[in-house]
Write a protein that holds these residues in place. Structure first.
Motif, PDB file in Angstrom:
ATOM      1  N   TYR A  47      19.515  -0.068  18.878  1.00  0.00           N
ATOM      2  CA  TYR A  47      18.715   0.188  17.674  1.00  0.00           C
ATOM      3  C   TYR A  47      19.487   1.002  16.652  1.00  0.00           C
ATOM      4  CZ  TYR A  47      15.296  -1.078  21.115  1.00  0.00           C
ATOM      5  OH  TYR A  47      14.634  -1.754  22.088  1.00  0.00           O
ATOM      6  N   ILE A  48      19.061   0.842  15.403  1.00  0.00           N
ATOM      7  CA  ILE A  48      19.543   1.677  14.311  1.00  0.00           C
ATOM      8  C   ILE A  48      18.350   2.527  13.867  1.00  0.00           C
ATOM      9  CG2 ILE A  48      20.559   1.744  12.002  1.00  0.00           C
ATOM     10  CD1 ILE A  48      22.389   0.491  14.142  1.00  0.00           C
ATOM     11  N   TYR A  49      18.571   3.812  13.748  1.00  0.00           N
ATOM     12  CA  TYR A  49      17.517   4.750  13.355  1.00  0.00           C
ATOM     13  C   TYR A  49      17.576   4.944  11.845  1.00  0.00           C
ATOM     14  CZ  TYR A  49      14.674   9.036  13.527  1.00  0.00           C
ATOM     15  OH  TYR A  49      13.706   9.986  13.349  1.00  0.00           O
ATOM     16  N   SER A  50      16.452   4.727  11.166  1.00  0.00           N
ATOM     17  CA  SER A  50      16.420   4.755   9.698  1.00  0.00           C
ATOM     18  C   SER A  50      16.680   6.137   9.110  1.00  0.00           C
ATOM     19  CB  SER A  50      15.074   4.237   9.186  1.00  0.00           C
ATOM     20  OG  SER A  50      14.032   5.132   9.556  1.00  0.00           O
ATOM     21  N   SER A  51      16.452   7.198   9.860  1.00  0.00           N
ATOM     22  CA  SER A  51      16.646   8.549   9.320  1.00  0.00           C
ATOM     23  C   SER A  51      18.097   8.977   9.244  1.00  0.00           C
ATOM     24  CB  SER A  51      15.877   9.570  10.156  1.00  0.00           C
ATOM     25  OG  SER A  51      14.512   9.476   9.841  1.00  0.00           O
ATOM     26  N   SER A  52      18.972   8.284   9.993  1.00  0.00           N
ATOM     27  CA  SER A  52      20.367   8.717   9.993  1.00  0.00           C
ATOM     28  C   SER A  52      21.355   7.549  10.026  1.00  0.00           C
ATOM     29  CB  SER A  52      20.632   9.606  11.215  1.00  0.00           C
ATOM     30  OG  SER A  52      20.336   8.890  12.401  1.00  0.00           O
ATOM     31  N   LEU A  53      20.834   6.313  10.067  1.00  0.00           N
ATOM     32  CA  LEU A  53      21.655   5.111  10.220  1.00  0.00           C
ATOM     33  C   LEU A  53      22.581   5.254  11.428  1.00  0.00           C
ATOM     34  CD1 LEU A  53      22.461   4.227   6.506  1.00  0.00           C
ATOM     35  CD2 LEU A  53      20.696   3.291   7.991  1.00  0.00           C
ATOM     36  N   THR A  54      22.011   5.777  12.488  1.00  0.00           N
ATOM     37  CA  THR A  54      22.724   6.013  13.732  1.00  0.00           C
ATOM     38  C   THR A  54      22.319   4.969  14.755  1.00  0.00           C
ATOM     39  OG1 THR A  54      22.795   8.363  13.271  1.00  0.00           O
ATOM     40  CG2 THR A  54      23.137   7.719  15.546  1.00  0.00           C
ATOM     41  N   TRP A  55      23.275   4.566  15.575  1.00  0.00           N
ATOM     42  CA  TRP A  55      23.031   3.578  16.625  1.00  0.00           C
ATOM     43  C   TRP A  55      22.668   4.266  17.934  1.00  0.00           C
ATOM     44  CZ3 TRP A  55      26.969   2.824  20.619  1.00  0.00           C
ATOM     45  CH2 TRP A  55      26.598   1.875  21.573  1.00  0.00           C
ATOM     46  N   TYR A  56      21.624   3.767  18.568  1.00  0.00           N
ATOM     47  CA  TYR A  56      21.232   4.205  19.902  1.00  0.00           C
ATOM     48  C   TYR A  56      21.309   2.979  20.792  1.00  0.00           C
ATOM     49  CZ  TYR A  56      19.355   8.445  17.808  1.00  0.00           C
ATOM     50  OH  TYR A  56      19.218   9.628  17.141  1.00  0.00           O
ATOM     51  N   GLY A  57      21.969   3.105  21.949  1.00  0.00           N
ATOM     52  CA  GLY A  57      22.143   1.933  22.790  1.00  0.00           C
ATOM     53  C   GLY A  57      21.773   2.100  24.232  1.00  0.00           C
ATOM     54  N   GLU A  58      21.018   1.125  24.754  1.00  0.00           N
ATOM     55  CA  GLU A  58      20.639   1.016  26.165  1.00  0.00           C
ATOM     56  C   GLU A  58      20.159   2.336  26.753  1.00  0.00           C
ATOM     57  OE1 GLU A  58      20.175  -1.690  27.843  1.00  0.00           O
ATOM     58  OE2 GLU A  58      21.050  -3.054  26.397  1.00  0.00           O
ATOM     59  N   GLY A  59      19.359   3.049  26.010  1.00  0.00           N
ATOM     60  CA  GLY A  59      18.761   4.277  26.514  1.00  0.00           C
ATOM     61  C   GLY A  59      19.725   5.441  26.639  1.00  0.00           C
ATOM     62  N   ALA A  60      20.919   5.309  26.092  1.00  0.00           N
ATOM     63  CA  ALA A  60      21.911   6.379  26.193  1.00  0.00           C
ATOM     64  C   ALA A  60      21.442   7.608  25.424  1.00  0.00           C
ATOM     65  CB  ALA A  60      23.257   5.902  25.654  1.00  0.00           C
ATOM     66  N   ALA A  61      21.653   8.762  26.004  1.00  0.00           N
ATOM     67  CA  ALA A  61      21.254  10.003  25.345  1.00  0.00           C
ATOM     68  C   ALA A  61      22.134  10.270  24.136  1.00  0.00           C
ATOM     69  CB  ALA A  61      21.340  11.161  26.326  1.00  0.00           C
ATOM     70  N   GLY A  62      23.414   9.937  24.261  1.00  0.00           N
ATOM     71  CA  GLY A  62      24.318  10.136  23.138  1.00  0.00           C
ATOM     72  C   GLY A  62      24.201   8.979  22.170  1.00  0.00           C
ATOM     73  N   ASN A  63      24.633   9.177  20.963  1.00  0.00           N
ATOM     74  CA  ASN A  63      24.607   8.094  19.999  1.00  0.00           C
ATOM     75  C   ASN A  63      25.906   8.098  19.213  1.00  0.00           C
ATOM     76  OD1 ASN A  63      24.357  10.211  18.239  1.00  0.00           O
ATOM     77  ND2 ASN A  63      22.201   9.882  17.822  1.00  0.00           N
ATOM     78  N   ALA A  64      26.115   7.017  18.525  1.00  0.00           N
ATOM     79  CA  ALA A  64      27.320   6.896  17.706  1.00  0.00           C
ATOM     80  C   ALA A  64      26.922   6.336  16.353  1.00  0.00           C
ATOM     81  CB  ALA A  64      28.315   5.956  18.383  1.00  0.00           C
ATOM     82  N   VAL A  65      27.610   6.753  15.330  1.00  0.00           N
ATOM     83  CA  VAL A  65      27.323   6.226  13.998  1.00  0.00           C
ATOM     84  C   VAL A  65      27.670   4.743  13.992  1.00  0.00           C
ATOM     85  CG1 VAL A  65      27.919   6.371  11.560  1.00  0.00           C
ATOM     86  CG2 VAL A  65      27.668   8.446  12.907  1.00  0.00           C
ATOM     87  N   ALA A  66      26.835   3.947  13.404  1.00  0.00           N
ATOM     88  CA  ALA A  66      26.969   2.501  13.438  1.00  0.00           C
ATOM     89  C   ALA A  66      27.937   1.954  12.402  1.00  0.00           C
ATOM     90  CB  ALA A  66      25.599   1.855  13.236  1.00  0.00           C
ATOM     91  N   GLY A  67      28.855   2.751  11.947  1.00  0.00           N
ATOM     92  CA  GLY A  67      29.804   2.266  10.959  1.00  0.00           C
ATOM     93  C   GLY A  67      29.279   2.372   9.549  1.00  0.00           C
ATOM     94  N   LEU A  68      28.104   2.926   9.393  1.00  0.00           N
ATOM     95  CA  LEU A  68      27.524   3.133   8.073  1.00  0.00           C
ATOM     96  C   LEU A  68      27.594   4.624   7.765  1.00  0.00           C
ATOM     97  CD1 LEU A  68      24.323   0.966   8.569  1.00  0.00           C
ATOM     98  CD2 LEU A  68      26.372   0.304   7.316  1.00  0.00           C
ATOM     99  N   THR A  69      27.495   4.983   6.486  1.00  0.00           N
ATOM    100  CA  THR A  69      27.457   6.379   6.110  1.00  0.00           C
ATOM    101  C   THR A  69      26.210   7.004   6.719  1.00  0.00           C
ATOM    102  OG1 THR A  69      28.561   5.844   4.042  1.00  0.00           O
ATOM    103  CG2 THR A  69      27.441   7.967   4.161  1.00  0.00           C
ATOM    104  N   SER A  70      26.363   8.110   7.399  1.00  0.00           N
ATOM    105  CA  SER A  70      25.231   8.771   8.043  1.00  0.00           C
ATOM    106  C   SER A  70      24.323   9.380   6.973  1.00  0.00           C
ATOM    107  CB  SER A  70      25.732   9.849   9.000  1.00  0.00           C
ATOM    108  OG  SER A  70      24.645  10.404   9.689  1.00  0.00           O
ATOM    109  N   ARG A  71      23.179   8.758   6.790  1.00  0.00           N
ATOM    110  CA  ARG A  71      22.206   9.228   5.799  1.00  0.00           C
ATOM    111  C   ARG A  71      20.864   8.570   6.068  1.00  0.00           C
ATOM    112  NH1 ARG A  71      20.860   5.430   2.092  1.00  0.00           N
ATOM    113  NH2 ARG A  71      22.217   3.654   1.764  1.00  0.00           N
TER     114      ARG A  71
END
Length: 194
Positions: A50-74
């Protein structure tokens, strides 16, 4: 007042593009989930990408950590659109875009499972559009059919019937007419003449 989740349908065998537009609020998780995901809980914490609309951050397969999805974090602003593309072949790939043209792959290791579009909202509203993608094999088959159709229309050497309409005669292929129309099929099975 928790997360509300919906698994959406996409019939394209090649994948799909999901366009999500924020209407109100900032708590929107949009992405893909296994078709058999249990949506009674908070699905984005358990399965899918998933991509979270509040930060354009990617969350994957229930992982606690996340990584920026290649978009500007905003934050995604009201009225802005997030495009999520899921391609099945040759390798499953998830990519995101803000303009719908230049997609950035998400660093997800996707399993060969049946994923469907998934949206989770928490005190937010969004519009969602799904556009099915045609896979490359299906696209080539369609192009091949069009080429064959054009050749059959232009090259009349092996026609085996004549359709007369008013003062015009059209040389045709019975097999083509019969397989595109039940009326022609019935006509060719009998000694139909009108």
């Amino acid at each position: 007042e928790g997360w509300n989740t919906a698994l959406l349908e996409a019939s394209g065998r090649g994948g799909f593009v999901m366009k999500v537009q924020v209407v109100r609020g900032q708590h929107i998780m949009a992405g893909i989930a296994p078709a058999d995901a249990d949506i009674s809980g908070i699905v984005h914490q358990e399965a899918g990408h998933y991509i979270y609309s509040s930060s354009l951050t990617w969350y994957g397969e229930g992982a606690a950590g996340n990584a920026v999805a290649g978009l500007t974090s905003r934050k995604l602003a009201a009225g802005e659109e997030l495009h999520i593309r899921y391609v099945i072949k040759p390798q499953p790939e998830l990519a995101v875009s803000l303009d719908g043209k230049s997609f950035t792959p998400v660093p997800a290791e996707l399993q060969r499972a049946r994923y469907v579009p998934c949206v989770s909202l928490c005190n937010s509203d969004a519009t969602v559009q799904i556009e099915d993608l045609v896979d490359a094999c299906e696209q080539r088959a369609c192009e091949g059919c069009k080429l064959l159709q054009d050749r059959l229309w232009q090259d009349r050497r092996f026609t085996d019937c004549t359709v007369t309409c008013g003062s015009s005669d059209f040389q045709c292929h019975r097999a083509v007419l019969a397989n595109t129309s039940a009326v022609w099929w019935t006509a060719f099975e009998s000694s139909f003449r009108e």
